[in-house]
Write an enzyme that holds these catalytic residues in place. Structure first.
Site, PDB file in Angstrom:
ATOM      1  N   SER A   1      12.064   6.580   8.068  1.00  0.00           N
ATOM      2  CA  SER A   1      11.620   6.268   9.425  1.00  0.00           C
ATOM      3  C   SER A   1      12.072   4.856   9.796  1.00  0.00           C
ATOM      4  O   SER A   1      11.803   3.905   9.064  1.00  0.00           O
ATOM      5  CB  SER A   1      10.099   6.370   9.529  1.00  0.00           C
ATOM      6  OG  SER A   1       9.645   5.966  10.809  1.00  0.00           O
TER       7      SER A   1
ATOM      8  N   SER B   1      11.067   5.689  15.261  1.00  0.00           N
ATOM      9  CA  SER B   1       9.881   5.206  15.963  1.00  0.00           C
ATOM     10  C   SER B   1      10.285   4.840  17.385  1.00  0.00           C
ATOM     11  O   SER B   1      10.726   3.720  17.645  1.00  0.00           O
ATOM     12  CB  SER B   1       9.297   3.990  15.236  1.00  0.00           C
ATOM     13  OG  SER B   1       8.836   4.344  13.949  1.00  0.00           O
TER      14      SER B   1
ATOM     15  N   CYS C   1       1.190  -2.090  15.600  1.00  0.00           N
ATOM     16  CA  CYS C   1       1.168  -1.815  14.165  1.00  0.00           C
ATOM     17  C   CYS C   1       0.483  -2.953  13.415  1.00  0.00           C
ATOM     18  O   CYS C   1       0.891  -4.120  13.538  1.00  0.00           O
ATOM     19  CB  CYS C   1       2.598  -1.627  13.651  1.00  0.00           C
ATOM     20  SG  CYS C   1       2.693  -1.319  11.868  1.00  0.00           S
TER      21      CYS C   1
ATOM     22  N   CYS D   1      -1.550   6.183   9.861  1.00  0.00           N
ATOM     23  CA  CYS D   1      -0.319   5.588  10.399  1.00  0.00           C
ATOM     24  C   CYS D   1      -0.608   4.310  11.172  1.00  0.00           C
ATOM     25  O   CYS D   1      -1.482   4.282  12.029  1.00  0.00           O
ATOM     26  CB  CYS D   1       0.361   6.620  11.298  1.00  0.00           C
ATOM     27  SG  CYS D   1       1.907   6.046  11.999  1.00  0.00           S
TER      28      CYS D   1
ATOM     29  N   GLU E   1       0.820  -1.195   0.000  1.00  0.00           N
ATOM     30  CA  GLU E   1       0.000   0.000   0.000  1.00  0.00           C
ATOM     31  C   GLU E   1       0.863   1.258   0.000  1.00  0.00           C
ATOM     32  O   GLU E   1       1.897   1.322   0.674  1.00  0.00           O
ATOM     33  CB  GLU E   1      -0.943  -0.014   1.207  1.00  0.00           C
ATOM     34  CG  GLU E   1      -1.968  -1.128   1.112  1.00  0.00           C
ATOM     35  CD  GLU E   1      -2.960  -1.168   2.255  1.00  0.00           C
ATOM     36  OE1 GLU E   1      -4.005  -1.808   2.092  1.00  0.00           O
ATOM     37  OE2 GLU E   1      -2.680  -0.564   3.316  1.00  0.00           O
TER      38      GLU E   1
ATOM     39  N   CYS F   1       6.315  -6.903   7.162  1.00  0.00           N
ATOM     40  CA  CYS F   1       7.383  -6.413   8.035  1.00  0.00           C
ATOM     41  C   CYS F   1       7.811  -7.528   8.975  1.00  0.00           C
ATOM     42  O   CYS F   1       6.973  -8.238   9.537  1.00  0.00           O
ATOM     43  CB  CYS F   1       6.904  -5.206   8.845  1.00  0.00           C
ATOM     44  SG  CYS F   1       8.215  -4.437   9.844  1.00  0.00           S
TER      45      CYS F   1
ATOM     46  N   CYS G   1       6.393  -4.924  16.031  1.00  0.00           N
ATOM     47  CA  CYS G   1       5.882  -3.858  16.882  1.00  0.00           C
ATOM     48  C   CYS G   1       4.413  -4.152  17.182  1.00  0.00           C
ATOM     49  O   CYS G   1       3.609  -4.348  16.268  1.00  0.00           O
ATOM     50  CB  CYS G   1       6.041  -2.507  16.212  1.00  0.00           C
ATOM     51  SG  CYS G   1       7.774  -2.071  15.886  1.00  0.00           S
TER      52      CYS G   1
ATOM     53  N   CYS H   1       3.602   8.493   1.196  1.00  0.00           N
ATOM     54  CA  CYS H   1       4.126   7.501   2.146  1.00  0.00           C
ATOM     55  C   CYS H   1       4.359   6.199   1.380  1.00  0.00           C
ATOM     56  O   CYS H   1       3.410   5.577   0.898  1.00  0.00           O
ATOM     57  CB  CYS H   1       3.120   7.298   3.272  1.00  0.00           C
ATOM     58  SG  CYS H   1       3.618   6.087   4.517  1.00  0.00           S
TER      59      CYS H   1
ATOM     60  N   GLY I   1       6.870  -2.052   6.202  1.00  0.00           N
ATOM     61  CA  GLY I   1       8.249  -2.520   6.289  1.00  0.00           C
ATOM     62  C   GLY I   1       9.171  -1.610   7.074  1.00  0.00           C
ATOM     63  O   GLY I   1       8.843  -0.463   7.385  1.00  0.00           O
ATOM     64  N   GLU I   2      10.332  -2.145   7.408  1.00  0.00           N
ATOM     65  CA  GLU I   2      11.412  -1.414   8.070  1.00  0.00           C
ATOM     66  C   GLU I   2      12.443  -1.047   7.007  1.00  0.00           C
ATOM     67  O   GLU I   2      13.149  -1.919   6.488  1.00  0.00           O
ATOM     68  CB  GLU I   2      12.047  -2.274   9.165  1.00  0.00           C
ATOM     69  CG  GLU I   2      13.407  -1.831   9.662  1.00  0.00           C
ATOM     70  CD  GLU I   2      13.453  -0.396  10.162  1.00  0.00           C
ATOM     71  OE1 GLU I   2      14.264   0.392   9.632  1.00  0.00           O
ATOM     72  OE2 GLU I   2      12.676  -0.058  11.072  1.00  0.00           O
TER      73      GLU I   2
END
Length: 373
Positions: free
Chosen positions: A206, A228, A129, A348, A102, A122, A126, A115, A174-175
Site C-alpha cells: 500500500s 491510498s 493518520c 487502520c 506495531e 512515517c 497524511c 499487517c 511507514g510508507e
C-alpha cells in the site's frame, strides 16, 4: 609499564533472516558454497523457525561453524501482545533503543491477514493518520520487516493455528516505497516456496503514491498494489495526502495503469478513508467514479478510526452507504472495510508504536499549538 592490549571489535554478523533467495546465494558464494544452500537456509529459518545453526543438521559441521562466526538469525523482541475482543492481535516489537513498531494480525473466516510495518514512524504527513503524527526515525531493514512475519507465525502456531497467515499487507507504520529495496527483498521471501510460499496476489503493498518508485516496482515485482487515494481531486488530496503536491493524481494514475498493464486479471485497490464532511459528499463519489473509469479497480471505503488530538470524525453509516451506492452504480467494485481491533488501537490509521522522532515534527506541532492558545 605494560600496556593493556586493545581488543578489536567483532565485525557485525549478517542477519540471514532478511535475505531472499538471491541474497542468500550471494552470501554463500562469498563463502565458496553452492547456490542450493540458499534453499536449505530458507526452509530452516522460515518454514521450520530454526534460528540456531547447530540444529540445521543437513549442513556440514564445517559450514555450521563458519555460519556461527559470520552470521546470525536475529528476530524482533516483543514488548507486549494485545488481544482484541474480535480476535485481532497487535504486537509491539522493539527494533532498537526505545524505538518500536506495531504489527497486527486480523483473523477472518478462511484467511488470516498480517499487517506489517516498513518504517519506524512515517515521514509523510497524511493528516488523518495517527502514525504520521508520531514523526519519523528510520527505515526498517529487510530482516526487521520479515521478522514481523516470522514472529507472528510462531506466536500463532503456539496458539494452535497450523497455517494462520494467508495474506500479508504492507499497511502498517511507514510508507513502503520510501524504503524500496528492503521492502521488495522482504516481499520476495514472502512469496518464495521455500520460505512462506504466499501467492503474489496475497501480498499487498500500500502506497500513498510515490510515482518514480511505482515505475521501478513495475520492473521487478508483481505483488498486489493498493493506493491510498482518499480524495477524487488534487485540491482536496493536497490537503489530506501532502505527497500529492509532488505527485498529483494524473501522474499517480498513469503509474498505476503502467503497473498492471500486461498483468491479466489484475486490478488496483483504491483506499478511501471516509471523513465526515470532508471527502464523503455525493459529488466526491461521482468525481471518483469518473476518475477511475476504465481502470481495473476495487474501491475500499475505510471508516475513519479516531485518535487523540484529531479534529476528523468518521462519516455516518448512512453517508458511507450512499457513497458506496454511487460507486457501485458506476460499475466499480466497492467494499466497506470492517473495523477490526479498534479496542486495542489496532485498526487502520491507528498504529503509533514508539518513535524517537528525528524530524522534530511533534515538537514543532506542539509549539505551534501553544502559539495559538
Amino acid at each position: 609499564m605494560r600496556s593493556t592490549p586493545v581488543k578489536e571489535p567483532r565485525e557485525a554478523r549478517t542477519n540471514l533472516l532478511g535475505l531472499d533467495r538471491e541474497g542468500l546465494k550471494g552470501f554463500f558464494a562469498e563463502m565458496g558454497e553452492k547456490p542450493f544452500r540458499a534453499s536449505q537456509l530458507l526452509k530452516w529459518i522460515h518454514q521450520r523457525g530454526v534460528t540456531d545453526f547447530a540444529q540445521m543438521t543437513d549442513l556440514s559441521k564445517a559450514l555450521r561453524t563458519k555460519l556461527e562466526a559470520t552470521a546470525e538469525v536475529r528476530i524482533p523482541e516483543p514488548v507486549f501482545d494485545q488481544r482484541s475482543a474480535d480476535g485481532t492481535r497487535k504486537w509491539l516489537l522493539r527494533m532498537d533503543g526505545s524505538n518500536a513498531i506495531e504489527t497486527v494480525y486480523i483473523p477472518e473466516t478462511g484467511r488470516g491477514t498480517l499487517c506489517v510495518s516498513s518504517q519506524v514512524g512515517c515521514a509523510l504527513e497524511c493528516t488523518f493518520c495517527s502514525t504520521a503524527q508520531q514523526g519519523f526515525n528510520r527505515n526498517l531493514t529487510s530482516a526487521e520487516i520479515l521478522g514481523q512475519l516470522w514472529f507472528a507465525v510462531r506466536e500463532l502456531q503456539a496458539s494452535g493455528l497450523e497455517r494462520p497467515i494467508t495474506n500479508v499487507v504492507f499497511m502498517g507504520m511507514g510508507e513502503p516505497l520510501s524504503n524500496f529495496a528492503p521492502v521488495l527483498m522482504a516481499s520476495r521471501a514472502m512469496v518464495d516456496d521455500d520460505a512462506y510460499g504466499l501467492s503474489k496476489r496475497r501480498v499487498t503493498l500500500s502506497t500513498s503514491g510515490l510515482v518514480p518508485q511505482l515505475y521501478r516496482m513495475a520492473e521487478i515485482s508483481d505483488i498486489a498494489l493498493a493506493v491510498s487515494l482518499h480524495a477524487p481531486n488534487d485540491a482536496l488530496r493536497d490537503e489530506l495526502v501532502p505527497i500529492n503536491r509532488k505527485h498529483p493524481i494524473k501522474d499517480l494514475l498513469a503509474a498505476c495503469k503502467h503497473y498492471i498493464q500486461d498483468k491479466p486479471h489484475r486490478s488496483i485497490t483504491w483506499e478511501y478513508v471516509m471523513l465526515d464532511g470532508v471527502n464523503d459528499h455525493d459529488e466526491h463519489a461521482r468525481q471518483l467514479a469518473v476518475l477511475l473509469k476504465g481502470i481495473p479497480s476495487k474501491v475500499n471505503l475505510i471508516p475513519f478510526n479516531p485518535f487523540p488530538g484529531t479534529d476528523y470524525r468518521c462519516s455516518s453509516p448512512e453517508r458511507i452507504r450512499s457513497f458506496a451506492t454511487i460507486l457501485l452504480k458506476a460499475g466499480l467494485t466497492t467494499t466497506t472495510r470492517k473495523t477490526r481491533g479498534q479496542d486495542i488501537d489496532g485498526a487502520c490509521g491507528q498504529l503509533v508504536g514508539r518513535v524517537e522522532d528525528r524530524t522534530r515534527r511533534r515538537l514543532r506541532r506542539e509549539q505551534a499549538a501553544e502559539a495559538t492558545q
